[in-house]
Write an enzyme that holds these catalytic residues in place. Structure first.
Site, PDB file in Angstrom:
ATOM      1  N   TYR A  66      12.451  35.577  47.143  1.00 48.67           N
ATOM      2  CA  TYR A  66      12.451  34.299  46.444  1.00 48.67           C
ATOM      3  C   TYR A  66      11.558  33.224  47.047  1.00 48.67           C
ATOM      4  O   TYR A  66      10.816  32.566  46.344  1.00 48.67           O
ATOM      5  CB  TYR A  66      13.891  33.776  46.361  1.00 48.67           C
ATOM      6  CG  TYR A  66      14.025  32.385  45.789  1.00 48.67           C
ATOM      7  CD1 TYR A  66      13.668  32.106  44.473  1.00 48.67           C
ATOM      8  CD2 TYR A  66      14.513  31.343  46.566  1.00 48.67           C
ATOM      9  CE1 TYR A  66      13.795  30.828  43.940  1.00 48.67           C
ATOM     10  CE2 TYR A  66      14.643  30.058  46.041  1.00 48.67           C
ATOM     11  CZ  TYR A  66      14.286  29.812  44.727  1.00 48.67           C
ATOM     12  OH  TYR A  66      14.408  28.557  44.214  1.00 48.67           O
ATOM     13  N   GLY A 112       9.114  22.863  49.737  1.00 46.18           N
ATOM     14  CA  GLY A 112       9.775  21.597  50.002  1.00 46.18           C
ATOM     15  C   GLY A 112       9.207  20.503  49.133  1.00 46.18           C
ATOM     16  O   GLY A 112       7.987  20.339  49.073  1.00 46.18           O
ATOM     17  N   CYS A 167      10.907  24.856  54.641  1.00 45.42           N
ATOM     18  CA  CYS A 167       9.846  23.862  54.643  1.00 45.42           C
ATOM     19  C   CYS A 167       8.504  24.584  54.724  1.00 45.42           C
ATOM     20  O   CYS A 167       8.446  25.785  54.969  1.00 45.42           O
ATOM     21  CB  CYS A 167      10.002  22.911  55.833  1.00 45.42           C
ATOM     22  SG  CYS A 167      11.522  21.926  55.789  1.00 45.42           S
ATOM     23  N   ASN A 216       9.235  24.476  60.506  1.00 42.68           N
ATOM     24  CA  ASN A 216       9.919  25.187  59.436  1.00 42.68           C
ATOM     25  C   ASN A 216      11.024  26.009  60.081  1.00 42.68           C
ATOM     26  O   ASN A 216      10.755  26.877  60.912  1.00 42.68           O
ATOM     27  CB  ASN A 216       8.939  26.104  58.693  1.00 42.68           C
ATOM     28  CG  ASN A 216       9.647  27.009  57.690  1.00 42.68           C
ATOM     29  OD1 ASN A 216      10.746  26.724  57.246  1.00 42.68           O
ATOM     30  ND2 ASN A 216       8.999  28.107  57.344  1.00 42.68           N
ATOM     31  N   GLY A 217      12.263  25.752  59.705  1.00 46.53           N
ATOM     32  CA  GLY A 217      13.392  26.475  60.270  1.00 46.53           C
ATOM     33  C   GLY A 217      14.526  25.526  60.581  1.00 46.53           C
ATOM     34  O   GLY A 217      14.553  24.378  60.149  1.00 46.53           O
TER      35      GLY A 217
END
Length: 467
Positions: free
Chosen positions: A261, A43, A16, A118-119
């Site tokens: 990536y 996201g 995210c 985020n995670g």
């Protein structure tokens, strides 16, 4: 070898994106909107922004891209001195639920807080049960909502937001880069291993910005200051930046796949340019896995810088051989196997005039299930390629990730339990090679630290997953 069939996407899907801004006198909602657009690659399922005006928090969030969720009318209603925002890819909780969209709101006595994350947190079932026993009400099935309630409870007991966050960090396990907003200040903090990225920038007029990546700082016009350190709590408010160090883990474990990536190529993480790291990956791979060929092409977008590096190091000309349709969103592809198999033809299209009759070196970032690679190789042959030599700028993905990246179970990963030759035969290419882990380490050698989470390659997890 039998086809690996599952309902998971054939990619290591993005985590995210989180963004925060403290800038009294600025249009903080629009700045947050700009930052979230820069982080949209992390996201695409939902977006949300909460704004604090010194007294209250107001929030707008919904399913969709940033430009779908926010328009001028919405932005005009979100005035304030600070804002916190989120773009979501679901790794915990319902993918398309508006309730699962962030920021998550909670209360500390009569005051609201907004949290973006985020995670992925581990072992949240017991925490949820404990919170529900105390009367907490949950609207979504996400670990981020659990974190919001855990922090609110800890702040209530500690008597201060910063100390409450510190106590909550002793309870929360897993990967998290979080920003918490009160009506008057922002708090940014990371897990003790620093698994997911988070950085700080300064606006020209003196405001502060926090972002998952530096590309978010750039679009907001903020100058990079530094990264939030593992276990650190940073407060951004009227007093400026106030930081408090915490109990960092003995070994740093930042996600190395950010460079392969996840991150945008124009971002800098821990002092290392993502673009330059990807070019270095291609150059190193050309030495580790050379081949006679007529052209090097990259699978867009993440494979392109690595293809440039491979071409430069090998002397084989680089060619623009695959066109990507950037306007096919994830939600456009229906969740059926038939439509998923057609998805690659909607997103990628070879150029026969460039590749017909050529021996190709094809550079891609990773292989997860392998079905996308198999379809791509078939498409290249159909377009006239004489040979296809697939080169991957990450080591073999043999283990799932539990820290905010959506991967299949281990039995659905093509590289798990298979040799390179077995994978090559199933994909159908003339040759297949992966960069070594040592080579990947060299490619990111410009980072300020060399402590990496590489569990998807090795199976060595920095935070053990509860059984």
């Amino acid at each position: 070898m039998e086809t690996v069939v599952c309902e998971m996407p054939d990619a290591l899907e993005e985590a995210c994106g989180v963004f925060g801004v403290y800038a009294p006198g600025e249009d903080v909602a629009r700045l947050a909107g700009f930052g979230l657009q820069a982080l949209q690659h992390r996201g695409q399922e939902s977006a949300g922004i909460a704004v604090g005006d010194g007294e209250t928090l107001r929030c707008h969030k919904d399913v969709g891209l940033v430009t779908q969720v926010f328009d001028d009318a919405v932005m005009e209603e979100l005035g304030g001195l600070l804002a916190v925002g989120h773009v979501r890819y679901s790794t915990s909780g319902a993918a398309s639920s508006r309730d699962a969209a962030q920021p998550h709101l909670s209360t500390i006595d009569a005051e609201s807080i907004a949290l973006v994350h985020n995670g992925t947190l581990l072992g949240t079932e017991a925490l949820r049960a404990s919170l529900e026993a105390e009367g907490a009400v949950f609207a979504a099935g996400t670990d981020s909502e659990v974190a919001a309630h855990v922090i609110a409870r800890a702040v209530r007991r500690a008597g201060s937001v910063r100390e409450g966050i510190r106590q909550a960090m002793d309870v929360l396990e897993g990967a998290y880069a979080m920003i918490l907003a009160t009506p008057r200040a922002l708090y940014a903090f990371r897990d003790p291993h620093g698994i997911r990225p988070l950085c700080i920038g300064r606006l020209p007029e003196g405001g502060w910005v926090v972002s998952s990546e530096t590309c978010g700082l750039d679009i907001a016009g903020a100058a990079y200051v530094r990264d939030v350190e593992p276990a650190e709590v940073v407060r951004l408010g009227r007093e400026g930046l106030v930081a408090e160090s915490g109990r960092a883990a003995p070994r740093r474990a930042s996600c190395i796949f950010e460079y392969v990536y996840f991150a945008r190529p124009d971002s800098i993480i821990d002092g290392q340019s993502v673009y330059q790291a990807r070019r270095a990956m291609g150059a190193i791979l050309s030495a580790e896995a050379p081949v006679q060929a007529d052209a090097v092409i990259g699978v867009p977008d993440s494979g392109t810088p690595a293809a440039v590096g491979y071409a430069e190091a090998s002397g084989i000309p680089y060619a623009f051989g695959i066109v990507k349709n950037h306007y096919v969103g994830r939600t456009f592809i229906q969740p059926t196997q038939a439509m998923r198999e057609r998805g690659i033809t909607l997103k990628l299209n070879p150029l026969p005039s460039v590749i017909a009759g050529k021996r190709l070196v094809v550079i891609d970032d990773s292989i997860v299930r392998g079905s996308t690679s198999r379809q791509l190789v078939s498409m290249l042959y159909e377009a006239g390629a004489a040979e296809v030599h697939l080169r991957i700028v990450s080591p073999e993905v043999r283990w799932p990730c539990f820290y905010g990246i959506d991967t299949a179970t281990r039995d659905q990963l093509l590289a798990a339990g298979r040799t390179t030759e077995e994978m090559r035969r199933w994909i159908g290419c003339d040759s297949l090679a992966f960069i070594s882990l040592e080579g990947l380490h060299r490619a990111v050698g410009g980072a300020r630290h060399q402590g990496w989470c590489e569990a998807c390659f090795t199976g060595s997890y920095p935070v053990p997953r509860p059984l």
